[in-house]
Design an enzyme around this catalytic site. Sequence first.
Site, short mmCIF file in Angstrom:
data_model
loop_
_atom_site.label_atom_id
_atom_site.label_comp_id
_atom_site.label_asym_id
_atom_site.label_seq_id
_atom_site.Cartn_x
_atom_site.Cartn_y
_atom_site.Cartn_z
N GLY A 229 52.76 49.83 45.00
CA GLY A 229 52.26 51.08 44.42
C GLY A 229 51.01 50.85 43.61
O GLY A 229 50.26 49.89 43.83
N SER A 230 50.79 51.70 42.64
CA SER A 230 49.55 51.67 41.85
C SER A 230 49.58 50.57 40.80
O SER A 230 50.65 50.10 40.39
CB SER A 230 49.34 53.02 41.16
OG SER A 230 50.28 53.20 40.12
N TYR A 231 48.38 50.21 40.34
CA TYR A 231 48.27 49.21 39.27
C TYR A 231 48.92 49.72 37.99
O TYR A 231 49.61 48.96 37.29
CB TYR A 231 46.80 48.87 39.01
CG TYR A 231 46.61 48.00 37.79
CD1 TYR A 231 46.98 46.65 37.81
CD2 TYR A 231 46.08 48.52 36.61
CE1 TYR A 231 46.81 45.85 36.69
CE2 TYR A 231 45.92 47.73 35.49
CZ TYR A 231 46.29 46.39 35.53
OH TYR A 231 46.14 45.60 34.41
N ALA A 232 48.73 51.00 37.67
CA ALA A 232 49.29 51.56 36.43
C ALA A 232 50.81 51.43 36.41
O ALA A 232 51.39 51.02 35.40
CB ALA A 232 48.87 53.02 36.29
N THR A 233 51.46 51.75 37.53
CA THR A 233 52.92 51.64 37.59
C THR A 233 53.35 50.18 37.59
O THR A 233 54.31 49.81 36.91
CB THR A 233 53.45 52.35 38.84
OG1 THR A 233 53.04 53.72 38.82
CG2 THR A 233 54.97 52.30 38.88
N GLY A 234 52.64 49.34 38.33
CA GLY A 234 52.97 47.91 38.35
C GLY A 234 52.85 47.29 36.98
O GLY A 234 53.67 46.45 36.58
N GLU A 252 52.82 44.53 44.35
CA GLU A 252 51.64 44.75 45.20
C GLU A 252 51.01 46.04 44.72
O GLU A 252 51.61 47.11 44.83
CB GLU A 252 52.05 44.83 46.67
CG GLU A 252 50.89 44.69 47.63
CD GLU A 252 50.15 45.99 47.86
OE1 GLU A 252 49.06 46.16 47.27
OE2 GLU A 252 50.66 46.83 48.60
N CYS A 286 46.65 50.79 50.87
CA CYS A 286 46.16 49.99 49.75
C CYS A 286 45.01 49.09 50.16
O CYS A 286 44.23 48.65 49.32
CB CYS A 286 47.30 49.19 49.14
SG CYS A 286 48.22 48.21 50.32
#
Length: 496
Positions: A229-234, A252, A286
């Site tokens: 998913g997104s960087y913010a969620t990761g 990822e 992505c």
Amino acid sequence: MMSKLQIIQSKGQYINGEWIKGNGLILESTNPASGTLLWQGNNATDEEIANACYVAHRALKSWANTSFEERARYTKAFVEQVEKNREQLARLISLETGKPLWESQTEVSSVIGKVNLSIQAYQERTWPKQTETAEANACLRFKPHGIVVVLGAFNFPAHLSNGHIVPALLAGNTVLYKPSEHTPAVAELIIQCWHDSGLPPGVINCLQGNANCGNTLLSQDIQGVYFTGSYATGLRIHQQFCNRPEVILALEMGGNNPLVIDEVKDIDAAVYHTILSTMITAGQRCTCARRIIIPDSQTGDLFLERFAKACKLMRIGSFDSQPEPFIGPVISHVQALKHLHAQKQLIEMGGEIILPMSLLLEYTGLVSPGIIDMTRAKNPPDEEIFAPFAQIYRYNHFDEAIQLANQTRYGLSAGLLSDNKDHYQQFYQNIRAGLINWNRPTTGAASSLPFGGVGCSGNHRPSAYFAADYCAYPVASMEQPLLTTPVQRLPGLVLE
């Protein structure tokens, strides 16, 4: 065959081999090409999540002690069920994500092909090994981590989740699966295929829900989290586990990927591969190229003219429209508006619109491809815009192109379209990314290779062929069948 207008009623949460109708908050998914309601169910409650974790723990010992050959047999039985439901699954992916049917059919084929590749990867990367030494046998074996959480992504709702689930099960883990809240219907069909494979109860459990459900799930007694998913969620997941370093995280997280166009002879080929890099899946991969770096020359001008024309002529629409579209919508109307706002911000920073990204139909995710020249913009943001939207940057010499390509905190994919082998060697040596392609789209990846990035694109746990590495941990043993005193004893010891 389901009707476009039919609302699918959820079977419930899948816990301990049974579908359990819940009473959590209402959860719904829509067809992003029409805005119509597609699926209706419930968010998993805290009690259901805790129960799923309990049964996963209870099933773990037996599953981990099952032979690898038997575990592999279940995954092959799963493939048989997917084959039986191939057409229904492809259509459901298209209904829930908006993808063209041709692309959804490709995703189903990837789900099927993943199993044999995962079996091969496990045998190659985590198979037991033994070496005889003078004193004992040196043995290397692998054990499962335990209960692992798989957090699904909407862009490949069957394939990406499957890429974590299959290697996790092969290694002997039990799985708690939370699909994307955008694609619960696809997840239910995938889980039904696992159920029909005869997989023992508790080995895989599916919990539908929003981000709050995900947070509750991650607070349970688990040993691993596999996320796409997104960087913010990761980043939030990483922070949530800052005091639990014993939990393995495979994250990822996308990228702001560059594609460099060299002084090429075949402009049409460059345009074709650029479209596949930027616009496929409505820009929702992505690995999609977000930044197109072109020479400030006649070649660059000609490329940009033909690229813009091809994007303008691109067929966009619902998966069942005729003639068949190349792309469908982004995942939701809300996301479409978010992307249009991002485009507006880039214009305010000095970006020059070449082809505006526009909303094609109210209350849907259907947007037209967009192109913006950011060469003269001030401080463009290093952000991933998950849409059919390309940012153009111009360069005067090849060293500058590489410098521009590396101006990102991410490092997932990068590509070069060039007839010059020396330029590719220079590009490969200097680009920081986990996937580097030459004369192929940045979206081109193979399940027989690792898939992952560096920088803010991941945490050095590549998936695909290397997923086996984060699904089991190595155990080193020195073994001998009989307890004996060594002939050569250490000095200073006296044994009566």
